[in-house]
Design a protein around this motif. Sequence first.
Motif, PDB file in Angstrom:
ATOM      1  N   LEU A   1     -16.396   0.847  20.375  1.00 25.94           N
ATOM      2  CA  LEU A   1     -15.426   0.911  19.295  1.00 25.94           C
ATOM      3  C   LEU A   1     -14.181   0.098  19.619  1.00 25.94           C
ATOM      4  O   LEU A   1     -13.624  -0.598  18.756  1.00 25.94           O
ATOM      5  CB  LEU A   1     -15.053   2.372  19.017  1.00 25.94           C
ATOM      6  CG  LEU A   1     -14.028   2.615  17.897  1.00 25.94           C
ATOM      7  CD1 LEU A   1     -14.488   1.976  16.590  1.00 25.94           C
ATOM      8  CD2 LEU A   1     -13.776   4.107  17.714  1.00 25.94           C
ATOM      9  N   ARG A   2     -13.743   0.140  20.861  1.00 28.43           N
ATOM     10  CA  ARG A   2     -12.580  -0.666  21.259  1.00 28.43           C
ATOM     11  C   ARG A   2     -12.873  -2.157  21.076  1.00 28.43           C
ATOM     12  O   ARG A   2     -12.012  -2.909  20.592  1.00 28.43           O
ATOM     13  CB  ARG A   2     -12.225  -0.383  22.725  1.00 28.43           C
ATOM     14  CG  ARG A   2     -11.635   0.994  22.963  1.00 28.43           C
ATOM     15  CD  ARG A   2     -11.314   1.191  24.443  1.00 28.43           C
ATOM     16  NE  ARG A   2     -10.798   2.517  24.697  1.00 28.43           N
ATOM     17  CZ  ARG A   2      -9.519   2.869  24.598  1.00 28.43           C
ATOM     18  NH1 ARG A   2      -8.635   1.962  24.234  1.00 28.43           N
ATOM     19  NH2 ARG A   2      -9.135   4.094  24.850  1.00 28.43           N
ATOM     20  N   ARG A   3     -14.065  -2.565  21.457  1.00 30.79           N
ATOM     21  CA  ARG A   3     -14.418  -3.982  21.291  1.00 30.79           C
ATOM     22  C   ARG A   3     -14.461  -4.356  19.816  1.00 30.79           C
ATOM     23  O   ARG A   3     -14.002  -5.425  19.425  1.00 30.79           O
ATOM     24  CB  ARG A   3     -15.768  -4.255  21.962  1.00 30.79           C
ATOM     25  CG  ARG A   3     -15.746  -4.192  23.476  1.00 30.79           C
ATOM     26  CD  ARG A   3     -17.015  -4.783  24.078  1.00 30.79           C
ATOM     27  NE  ARG A   3     -18.198  -4.006  23.730  1.00 30.79           N
ATOM     28  CZ  ARG A   3     -18.697  -3.032  24.484  1.00 30.79           C
ATOM     29  NH1 ARG A   3     -18.095  -2.692  25.630  1.00 30.79           N
ATOM     30  NH2 ARG A   3     -19.768  -2.373  24.110  1.00 30.79           N
ATOM     31  N   ALA A   4     -15.029  -3.464  19.000  1.00 37.96           N
ATOM     32  CA  ALA A   4     -15.121  -3.752  17.569  1.00 37.96           C
ATOM     33  C   ALA A   4     -13.733  -3.865  16.947  1.00 37.96           C
ATOM     34  O   ALA A   4     -13.478  -4.753  16.125  1.00 37.96           O
ATOM     35  CB  ALA A   4     -15.929  -2.657  16.869  1.00 37.96           C
TER      36      ALA A   4
ATOM     37  N   MET B   1     -18.649   3.542  13.374  1.00 30.19           N
ATOM     38  CA  MET B   1     -18.636   3.752  14.816  1.00 30.19           C
ATOM     39  C   MET B   1     -17.714   4.894  15.231  1.00 30.19           C
ATOM     40  O   MET B   1     -17.800   5.373  16.363  1.00 30.19           O
ATOM     41  CB  MET B   1     -18.216   2.464  15.524  1.00 30.19           C
ATOM     42  CG  MET B   1     -19.143   1.283  15.270  1.00 30.19           C
ATOM     43  SD  MET B   1     -18.562  -0.226  16.069  1.00 30.19           S
ATOM     44  CE  MET B   1     -18.808   0.188  17.790  1.00 30.19           C
ATOM     45  N   ALA B   2     -16.798   5.306  14.348  1.00 31.77           N
ATOM     46  CA  ALA B   2     -15.837   6.356  14.687  1.00 31.77           C
ATOM     47  C   ALA B   2     -16.284   7.682  14.090  1.00 31.77           C
ATOM     48  O   ALA B   2     -16.874   7.712  13.007  1.00 31.77           O
ATOM     49  CB  ALA B   2     -14.451   5.989  14.160  1.00 31.77           C
ATOM     50  N   ASP B   3     -16.003   8.786  14.804  1.00 30.45           N
ATOM     51  CA  ASP B   3     -16.274  10.087  14.209  1.00 30.45           C
ATOM     52  C   ASP B   3     -15.056  10.531  13.405  1.00 30.45           C
ATOM     53  O   ASP B   3     -14.008   9.888  13.406  1.00 30.45           O
ATOM     54  CB  ASP B   3     -16.665  11.120  15.271  1.00 30.45           C
ATOM     55  CG  ASP B   3     -15.581  11.333  16.324  1.00 30.45           C
ATOM     56  OD1 ASP B   3     -14.381  11.340  15.944  1.00 30.45           O
ATOM     57  OD2 ASP B   3     -15.918  11.499  17.506  1.00 30.45           O
ATOM     58  N   ARG B   4     -15.173  11.644  12.727  1.00 31.04           N
ATOM     59  CA  ARG B   4     -14.116  12.078  11.817  1.00 31.04           C
ATOM     60  C   ARG B   4     -12.808  12.375  12.544  1.00 31.04           C
ATOM     61  O   ARG B   4     -11.728  12.145  12.011  1.00 31.04           O
ATOM     62  CB  ARG B   4     -14.576  13.303  11.023  1.00 31.04           C
ATOM     63  CG  ARG B   4     -15.668  12.979  10.011  1.00 31.04           C
ATOM     64  CD  ARG B   4     -16.185  14.241   9.334  1.00 31.04           C
ATOM     65  NE  ARG B   4     -17.282  13.902   8.434  1.00 31.04           N
ATOM     66  CZ  ARG B   4     -17.162  13.779   7.122  1.00 31.04           C
ATOM     67  NH1 ARG B   4     -15.984  13.964   6.563  1.00 31.04           N
ATOM     68  NH2 ARG B   4     -18.195  13.488   6.376  1.00 31.04           N
TER      69      ARG B   4
ATOM     70  N   LEU C   1     -16.836 -13.929  19.359  1.00 36.71           N
ATOM     71  CA  LEU C   1     -16.717 -12.569  19.874  1.00 36.71           C
ATOM     72  C   LEU C   1     -17.504 -11.578  19.016  1.00 36.71           C
ATOM     73  O   LEU C   1     -18.105 -10.635  19.543  1.00 36.71           O
ATOM     74  CB  LEU C   1     -15.241 -12.164  19.921  1.00 36.71           C
ATOM     75  CG  LEU C   1     -14.369 -12.896  20.940  1.00 36.71           C
ATOM     76  CD1 LEU C   1     -12.913 -12.489  20.799  1.00 36.71           C
ATOM     77  CD2 LEU C   1     -14.867 -12.609  22.366  1.00 36.71           C
ATOM     78  N   ALA C   2     -17.502 -11.786  17.706  1.00 39.72           N
ATOM     79  CA  ALA C   2     -18.276 -10.911  16.826  1.00 39.72           C
ATOM     80  C   ALA C   2     -19.760 -10.999  17.150  1.00 39.72           C
ATOM     81  O   ALA C   2     -20.468  -9.982  17.170  1.00 39.72           O
ATOM     82  CB  ALA C   2     -18.021 -11.295  15.372  1.00 39.72           C
TER      83      ALA C   2
ATOM     84  N   LEU D   1     -20.078  -9.121  20.677  1.00 41.63           N
ATOM     85  CA  LEU D   1     -19.568  -7.784  20.952  1.00 41.63           C
ATOM     86  C   LEU D   1     -19.842  -6.749  19.868  1.00 41.63           C
ATOM     87  O   LEU D   1     -19.838  -5.551  20.162  1.00 41.63           O
ATOM     88  CB  LEU D   1     -18.047  -7.851  21.186  1.00 41.63           C
ATOM     89  CG  LEU D   1     -17.585  -8.727  22.355  1.00 41.63           C
ATOM     90  CD1 LEU D   1     -16.064  -8.706  22.464  1.00 41.63           C
ATOM     91  CD2 LEU D   1     -18.223  -8.276  23.663  1.00 41.63           C
ATOM     92  N   LEU D   2     -20.068  -7.167  18.638  1.00 37.20           N
ATOM     93  CA  LEU D   2     -20.307  -6.183  17.588  1.00 37.20           C
ATOM     94  C   LEU D   2     -21.734  -5.658  17.661  1.00 37.20           C
ATOM     95  O   LEU D   2     -22.640  -6.378  18.092  1.00 37.20           O
ATOM     96  CB  LEU D   2     -20.053  -6.795  16.203  1.00 37.20           C
ATOM     97  CG  LEU D   2     -18.605  -7.155  15.875  1.00 37.20           C
ATOM     98  CD1 LEU D   2     -18.501  -7.715  14.458  1.00 37.20           C
ATOM     99  CD2 LEU D   2     -17.679  -5.949  16.031  1.00 37.20           C
ATOM    100  N   PRO D   3     -21.961  -4.408  17.260  1.00 37.46           N
ATOM    101  CA  PRO D   3     -23.324  -3.854  17.272  1.00 37.46           C
ATOM    102  C   PRO D   3     -24.249  -4.674  16.395  1.00 37.46           C
ATOM    103  O   PRO D   3     -23.911  -5.022  15.267  1.00 37.46           O
ATOM    104  CB  PRO D   3     -23.138  -2.433  16.723  1.00 37.46           C
ATOM    105  CG  PRO D   3     -21.830  -2.459  16.000  1.00 37.46           C
ATOM    106  CD  PRO D   3     -20.980  -3.456  16.702  1.00 37.46           C
ATOM    107  N   ARG D   4     -25.423  -4.972  16.887  1.00 36.67           N
ATOM    108  CA  ARG D   4     -26.299  -5.935  16.239  1.00 36.67           C
ATOM    109  C   ARG D   4     -27.340  -5.288  15.341  1.00 36.67           C
ATOM    110  O   ARG D   4     -28.474  -5.735  15.262  1.00 36.67           O
ATOM    111  CB  ARG D   4     -27.027  -6.792  17.291  1.00 36.67           C
ATOM    112  CG  ARG D   4     -26.134  -7.530  18.259  1.00 36.67           C
ATOM    113  CD  ARG D   4     -25.047  -8.324  17.579  1.00 36.67           C
ATOM    114  NE  ARG D   4     -25.583  -9.227  16.567  1.00 36.67           N
ATOM    115  CZ  ARG D   4     -24.831  -9.833  15.686  1.00 36.67           C
ATOM    116  NH1 ARG D   4     -23.529  -9.593  15.639  1.00 36.67           N
ATOM    117  NH2 ARG D   4     -25.370 -10.653  14.817  1.00 36.67           N
TER     118      ARG D   4
END
Length: 484
Positions: free
Chosen positions: A22-25, A140-143, A194-195, A198-201
């Motif tokens: 999440l930090r990378r995103a 990628m983040a929870d509530r 970077l995308a 680093l982003l989820p594929r």
Amino acid sequence: MSAVPTHETARAAAPEPFSPALRRAIAVIMIGASLSFLDSTIVNVALDTVAADLAVPLTDVQWTVTAYLLAFGAVIPVTSWAAQRLGAARLYTVALLVFTLGSACCALSQNIGQLVASRAVQGLGGGAIVPVGTIIWTRMADRAQMARVMSMVGIPIVLAPMIGPTIGGLLVDGAGWQSIFWINIPLGLIGALLAQRLLPRGGGSDAGPLDVPGLLLAAGGLVGLTYGLADIGTRAGATPRSIGVLVGAAVFLTVFVVRSLRVPHPLLDMRLYANRLFSAAALTMFSLGVALFGGMILLPLYFQIVRGEDVVSTGLLLIPSGVGALAANRLAAPLTDKLGGGTTALLGGVVAAVCTIPFVFLTADTPYPLLATAMAARGAGIGLSLTPVMTSAYRTLPPEKIRDATPQLNVLQRVGGSIGTAVLTIVLSHRLAGRTRPSGRAEAFGTTFAWVIAAAVMAIVPTVLLFVTERAQRASSTSSKEHS
């Protein structure tokens, strides 16, 4: 639908740290979001220079702004379907590359036609960057992390209108108008690289058939609405053409909404508004766009028209607004978790409205320390308002619905800002008519700021609705748990 978490629950649990992914995103998407929002404002300071260099009237150069906004609005409705069909990370990378290509074409333009067309290409990429990036973040983040994630989203939204003119002025003065586009190219390419890494594929999935009639209706309506409001703002008044375009846009959008409620696979899910909390948050987002972003155009004009400051000096003088907004934006996430989104947004709205009052009494020589204090306080109100509203909107929805909500919230904020800008431009132009002395012009700005206060007070109303709705849902959730 899952129950909305109470603010007591959020307070009881220790904040979960962001995962490395999440930090990378966040880091990657902030690059694209900053470029997209900055390019909505940075070009404004170069219009006179472009007109002189290309030997065309300023009215023709205004199309470089309008073309970007039109393309920006046209692409947003399709981002939800495209993100599911292609994969959000892949679409984000493509959008950033399209934006970068458009920037290169802008910098290489030899005439106004090429520049306007290139700005449209840039807008197609820029319009997709923010909603698709938000889809990636929120998945990628929870509530419990949502408020902190939304505070990151709010940084470019709040700062772009304030620092864009400064950056643009420095670049134009130092390296020519082409530099405001050249600078996007290395940043855009770095962001795309970077995308990619680093982003989820995640790959695309079956998004169903594209709702082509819905796309034509939504895009046509948003383009017409954007064009009509831009035309009113440019001409400082409504014309038969702008009124006709706005009426046509309203018809398109009405048909789009009615049709979307009846077809099995609509382009955007209008049924989200059956959720009262989401509806309250969406209405608040629109109202804040009218009151807060519309009001941002006045102070730069005051410094230039009344005090005779150049663009770069004006941008530097506006720094307190950005400082206040950024500082409050950092406080917004913990306050939202502690007090709830409605309470925090209401607090921010009241602060913004009250701290606009000093600007009603502007004179040609109002002491700058007083202006700086008021700007910082008003900026804090703005920074304190946006994050809670976005958080409330996303927390109430299941994860699979976020991709439908994101473009709608982006559109509401943009349209609200456009309406506020158009209305205040008309009011200011009428008040300035025939006034040549600095004291008279300052009085015109003060009167216009009274309209900003009225809009800010009106924007408080939906925050009250959001506050009441959240309290009702928390009470309902607590009652259900006690009886289970």
